[in-house]
Scaffold this motif. Structure first.
Motif, mmCIF file in Angstrom:
data_model
loop_
_atom_site.group_PDB
_atom_site.id
_atom_site.type_symbol
_atom_site.label_atom_id
_atom_site.label_comp_id
_atom_site.label_asym_id
_atom_site.label_seq_id
_atom_site.Cartn_x
_atom_site.Cartn_y
_atom_site.Cartn_z
ATOM 1 N N GLU A 27 0.853 -1.189 0.000
ATOM 2 C CA GLU A 27 0.000 0.000 0.000
ATOM 3 C C GLU A 27 0.889 1.239 0.000
ATOM 4 O O GLU A 27 1.747 1.395 0.871
ATOM 5 N N PHE A 28 0.682 2.090 -0.993
ATOM 6 C CA PHE A 28 1.495 3.301 -1.137
ATOM 7 C C PHE A 28 0.724 4.518 -0.649
ATOM 8 O O PHE A 28 -0.502 4.507 -0.581
ATOM 9 N N LYS A 29 1.463 5.574 -0.365
ATOM 10 C CA LYS A 29 0.841 6.840 0.001
ATOM 11 C C LYS A 29 1.058 7.839 -1.126
ATOM 12 O O LYS A 29 1.934 7.653 -1.975
ATOM 13 N N GLN A 30 0.228 8.856 -1.154
ATOM 14 C CA GLN A 30 0.482 9.948 -2.092
ATOM 15 C C GLN A 30 1.788 10.629 -1.694
ATOM 16 O O GLN A 30 2.095 10.778 -0.522
ATOM 17 N N GLY A 31 2.572 11.008 -2.677
ATOM 18 C CA GLY A 31 3.837 11.662 -2.363
ATOM 19 C C GLY A 31 5.001 10.702 -2.384
ATOM 20 O O GLY A 31 5.168 9.924 -3.326
ATOM 21 N N LEU A 32 5.800 10.704 -1.332
ATOM 22 C CA LEU A 32 7.075 9.991 -1.313
ATOM 23 C C LEU A 32 6.951 8.633 -0.628
ATOM 24 O O LEU A 32 6.448 8.526 0.494
ATOM 25 N N ASN A 33 7.422 7.570 -1.327
ATOM 26 C CA ASN A 33 7.453 6.211 -0.789
ATOM 27 C C ASN A 33 8.853 5.647 -0.989
ATOM 28 O O ASN A 33 9.363 5.649 -2.110
ATOM 29 N N ILE A 34 9.460 5.155 0.093
ATOM 30 C CA ILE A 34 10.801 4.587 -0.008
ATOM 31 C C ILE A 34 10.752 3.135 0.437
ATOM 32 O O ILE A 34 10.436 2.827 1.596
ATOM 33 N N LEU A 35 11.044 2.220 -0.496
ATOM 34 C CA LEU A 35 11.070 0.793 -0.196
ATOM 35 C C LEU A 35 12.440 0.437 0.365
ATOM 36 O O LEU A 35 13.457 0.614 -0.306
ATOM 37 N N VAL A 36 12.459 -0.073 1.588
ATOM 38 C CA VAL A 36 13.701 -0.426 2.262
ATOM 39 C C VAL A 36 13.670 -1.917 2.565
ATOM 40 O O VAL A 36 12.654 -2.444 3.017
ATOM 41 N N GLY A 37 14.776 -2.594 2.310
ATOM 42 C CA GLY A 37 14.844 -4.015 2.614
ATOM 43 C C GLY A 37 16.193 -4.589 2.253
ATOM 44 O O GLY A 37 16.989 -3.949 1.555
ATOM 45 N N GLU A 38 16.449 -5.801 2.720
ATOM 46 C CA GLU A 38 17.716 -6.462 2.431
ATOM 47 C C GLU A 38 17.802 -6.824 0.955
ATOM 48 O O GLU A 38 16.818 -6.780 0.215
ATOM 49 N N ASN A 39 18.998 -7.229 0.516
ATOM 50 C CA ASN A 39 19.147 -7.778 -0.831
ATOM 51 C C ASN A 39 18.213 -8.973 -1.004
ATOM 52 O O ASN A 39 18.033 -9.782 -0.084
ATOM 53 N N ASP A 40 17.615 -9.075 -2.171
ATOM 54 C CA ASP A 40 16.711 -10.176 -2.509
ATOM 55 C C ASP A 40 15.448 -10.192 -1.649
ATOM 56 O O ASP A 40 14.816 -11.225 -1.478
ATOM 57 N N SER A 41 15.077 -9.041 -1.119
ATOM 58 C CA SER A 41 13.827 -8.982 -0.357
ATOM 59 C C SER A 41 12.626 -8.794 -1.273
ATOM 60 O O SER A 41 11.487 -9.030 -0.867
#
Length: 351
Positions: A27-41
């Protein structure tokens, strides 16, 4: 309008659940979304799924291969849902809208299947539809084009993209701006200016070039059949003129980081012109584009820009510098095949 959610069934590492529901929902928000996760996540899988359904403004070729199917599966499905449409957008996409409790949504679904053709060759067929669940209809390519995203891939050779030539990206961007659409005055001014400049160029060449060639060529023809050389202007279209252009910051030996910043600014110019359809910028591993100090300036610009331009940014990153510099509400944590938005109301944290 903005991309509210993405669901994946049997796409890459995300299988479908035992109850046939999506393997992951983001689920995204309007504006800025930053996907953070380990390699191969699965961060890249999420970005690629969005591109696969919606396409890109730079017309990248997006093909589904057998490697895109979850291991052992022959069917995959991707669903994108848009919300917060303007009245003009609701009118344009009306026949594909889902309207519930006074709220309208635009639901786009891509389905793909591995099958054997009559020659026993393994093939993949894909279908993109839109509409309420179980009532979807095919969406015309011309309509789907308005949903295309701007995609900035990691380690892009931005210098090449901004160079002149048949594949010049800056030529594509300029041609797509509304000031140069159709038979606009600005467009005609470019063509007229080029023609006028060439006529002046011919006069400059007359004495040092044409007169000398003429003196020699006179010896090659009979007295009653004299020829005069001239340089003619090849009639060039607006698009051909644009392909001669090169975009740079005015410095020789500009570094890749600065080139990437310039390329990013050019792409976002085109995106900001959108009137009907979402304004989505997908940026993979922004730290691969630019150094840490520039990352902070860029991300702060994005945070400020979303209020003015209504652009929705969806970024992936491994950079703790970048992730630590933004509000926690902008972060979506990808872990153990699940997505955890850090936005207020999505966690068990208090305000």
């Amino acid at each position: 309008m903005y991309l509210h959610s993405l669901k994946l069934w049997n796409w890459r590492k995300f299988s479908e659940k035992d109850d046939k529901t999506a393997g992951i929902e983001v689920e995204f928000k309007q504006g800025l979304n930053i996907l953070v996760g380990e390699n191969d996540s699965g961060k890249t899988a999420i970005i690629d799924a969005i591109k696969m359904v919606l396409g890109t403004n730079s017309n990248d070729m997006n093909w589904i291969t057998e490697q895109d199917f979850y291991e052992g599966s022959r069917l995959l499905k991707i669903e994108c849902v848009f919300r917060s449409m303007s009245e003009d957008e609701e009118a344009f996409f009306y026949e594909w809208l889902t309207i519930t409790s006074g709220r309208s949504e635009l639901r786009i679904v891509l389905e793909a299947e591995i099958y054997e053709d009559i020659n026993k060759q393994s093939k993949i067929k894909r279908n993109v539809k839109a509409g309420t669940e179980n009532l979807e209809m095919t969406m015309d390519e011309s309509v789907r084009h308005l949903l295309a995203v701007t995609y900035l891939k990691p380690l892009r050779d931005a210098t090449v993209e901004m160079s002149s030539g048949n594949k010049s990206r800056i030529a594509q961007i300029i041609k797509s701006l509304k000031e140069f659409s159709g038979d606009s005055i600005q467009k005609q001014k470019v063509v007229d200016s080029f023609t006028q400049t060439f006529d002046e160029f011919k006069n400059v060449l007359n004495d040092p070039v044409l007169s000398k060639i003429g003196a020699t060529i006179n010896e090659f023809f009979e007295e009653n059949n004299k020829k005069m050389p001239e340089i003619r202007n090849k009639e060039m279209s607006f698009q051909e003129i644009l392909r001669k252009l090169e975009l740079n910051i005015g410095e020789k030996g500009i570094g890749l980081g600065s080139s990437n910043l310039l390329f990013m600014a050019a792409e976002l110019l085109l995106l900001s012109e959108t009137e009907i359809g979402p304004k989505i910028a997908l940026i993979e591993e922004i730290e691969a584009h630019i150094h840490p100090q520039a990352q902070l300036r860029v991300i702060k610009h994005f945070e400020k820009d979303v209020e003015d331009s209504n652009i929705q940014y969806i970024l992936t990153t491994h950079s703790p510098i970048l992730a630590a510099s933004v509000s926690i509400e902008n972060i979506i944590f990808i872990y153990n095949n699940q997505a955890f938005p850090m936005e207020k109301g999505h966690t068990k944290l208090n305000s």
